[in-house]
Design an enzyme around this catalytic site. Sequence first.
Site, mmCIF file in Angstrom:
data_model
loop_
_atom_site.group_PDB
_atom_site.id
_atom_site.type_symbol
_atom_site.label_atom_id
_atom_site.label_comp_id
_atom_site.label_asym_id
_atom_site.label_seq_id
_atom_site.Cartn_x
_atom_site.Cartn_y
_atom_site.Cartn_z
ATOM 1 N N GLY A 31 -5.303 0.479 -8.627
ATOM 2 C CA GLY A 31 -4.793 1.501 -7.740
ATOM 3 C C GLY A 31 -4.715 1.074 -6.287
ATOM 4 O O GLY A 31 -4.819 -0.099 -5.960
ATOM 5 N N HIS A 37 1.766 -5.072 -6.039
ATOM 6 C CA HIS A 37 1.751 -4.364 -7.325
ATOM 7 C C HIS A 37 3.162 -3.939 -7.732
ATOM 8 O O HIS A 37 3.549 -4.080 -8.903
ATOM 9 C CB HIS A 37 0.883 -3.105 -7.224
ATOM 10 C CG HIS A 37 -0.555 -3.349 -6.934
ATOM 11 N ND1 HIS A 37 -1.128 -3.021 -5.732
ATOM 12 C CD2 HIS A 37 -1.544 -3.893 -7.688
ATOM 13 C CE1 HIS A 37 -2.411 -3.323 -5.757
ATOM 14 N NE2 HIS A 37 -2.692 -3.862 -6.937
ATOM 15 N N GLY A 147 -0.680 -11.118 -10.685
ATOM 16 C CA GLY A 147 -0.276 -11.812 -9.473
ATOM 17 C C GLY A 147 -1.018 -13.127 -9.290
ATOM 18 O O GLY A 147 -2.211 -13.230 -9.610
ATOM 19 N N LYS A 149 -2.078 -14.293 -6.620
ATOM 20 C CA LYS A 149 -3.130 -14.197 -5.605
ATOM 21 C C LYS A 149 -4.511 -14.320 -6.226
ATOM 22 O O LYS A 149 -5.412 -14.936 -5.661
ATOM 23 C CB LYS A 149 -3.034 -12.884 -4.826
ATOM 24 C CG LYS A 149 -4.051 -12.802 -3.676
ATOM 25 C CD LYS A 149 -3.999 -11.480 -2.967
ATOM 26 C CE LYS A 149 -4.761 -10.417 -3.713
ATOM 27 N NZ LYS A 149 -6.236 -10.652 -3.672
ATOM 28 N N ASP A 150 -4.692 -13.726 -7.397
ATOM 29 C CA ASP A 150 -5.962 -13.837 -8.112
ATOM 30 C C ASP A 150 -5.860 -14.995 -9.102
ATOM 31 O O ASP A 150 -5.805 -14.802 -10.324
ATOM 32 C CB ASP A 150 -6.280 -12.522 -8.820
ATOM 33 C CG ASP A 150 -6.471 -11.382 -7.829
ATOM 34 O OD1 ASP A 150 -7.389 -11.473 -6.998
ATOM 35 O OD2 ASP A 150 -5.687 -10.413 -7.874
#
Length: 281
Positions: A31, A37, A147, A149-150
């Site tokens: 969230g 997202h 993503g 990013k992680d």
Amino acid sequence: MVMKIVAEISEVRKARWSDASTAWGLVPTMGFLHEGHLNLVRRARAENDRVGVSIFVNPIQFNNAGDLEKYPRDMERDFALLEKEGVDLLWTPSPEIVYPAGYQTYVDVKQVTGFLEGAARPGHFQGVATVVAKLFNVFQPTRAYFGQKDAQQVVVIRRMAKDLDFNLQVVVCPTIREKDGLAMSSRNVRLSPEHRLQAPCLHAALSVAQKAFLSGTRDAETLRKTMREVISSAPAARIEYVSAADPETLEELDDIADGALLSVAVFWGDVRLIDNIVLEP
């Protein structure tokens, strides 16, 4: 089509199997959605007949109770954003639904969780792997979207999906950044104005190291030193780790012959940010 919002597992499965031949894309989230997202949602919409999203702040992946309590939430805003993107099904379970009384089964991915985020946050990836395995089982999507990013999370989930024979495709999408290079994250809103001005040094450090690599530098410690120096130029930055690791095993490298995952974790106050970039051979 109006987005259907459900809480119970039975409702997700009923919606999922209303047409067994339909291709579903799943976007798991906690969230407080941002453009990163929504980019995943758009990719899922382009590649599937239906799109499902989950919003669940997973308590068992937080090794710091204060971080869980401070994690930002705005469900009404999230609902509006997802409906605008044409999401078909949104699952918003309570912790009691995901982990009912007596729950005692956890997924523990070995080896690749022993470094970086796994070393810094004990138990984090057991929580991630467990909840993602449950999401895969409940939705049974054709594709699931995450993503870059992680980066370590992606490695862990791909390993788990392969080892447990999940019948789906794990799709990894590029990191979405602010105009100044800062990777979009739900935690960015917790930065003070001063710290927000300093935070783009993460991407700057990765970019400087990437340029050094493209110019011929292959010594991993030289790249790590370069990144530390750039980040240390931000007065309030507190480095947790700087890494140049194998993209698959996540073990630290001495010599970068076949590419590497450069990644960093840095605190500003009690706000912890991560970022990464992949060096191609």
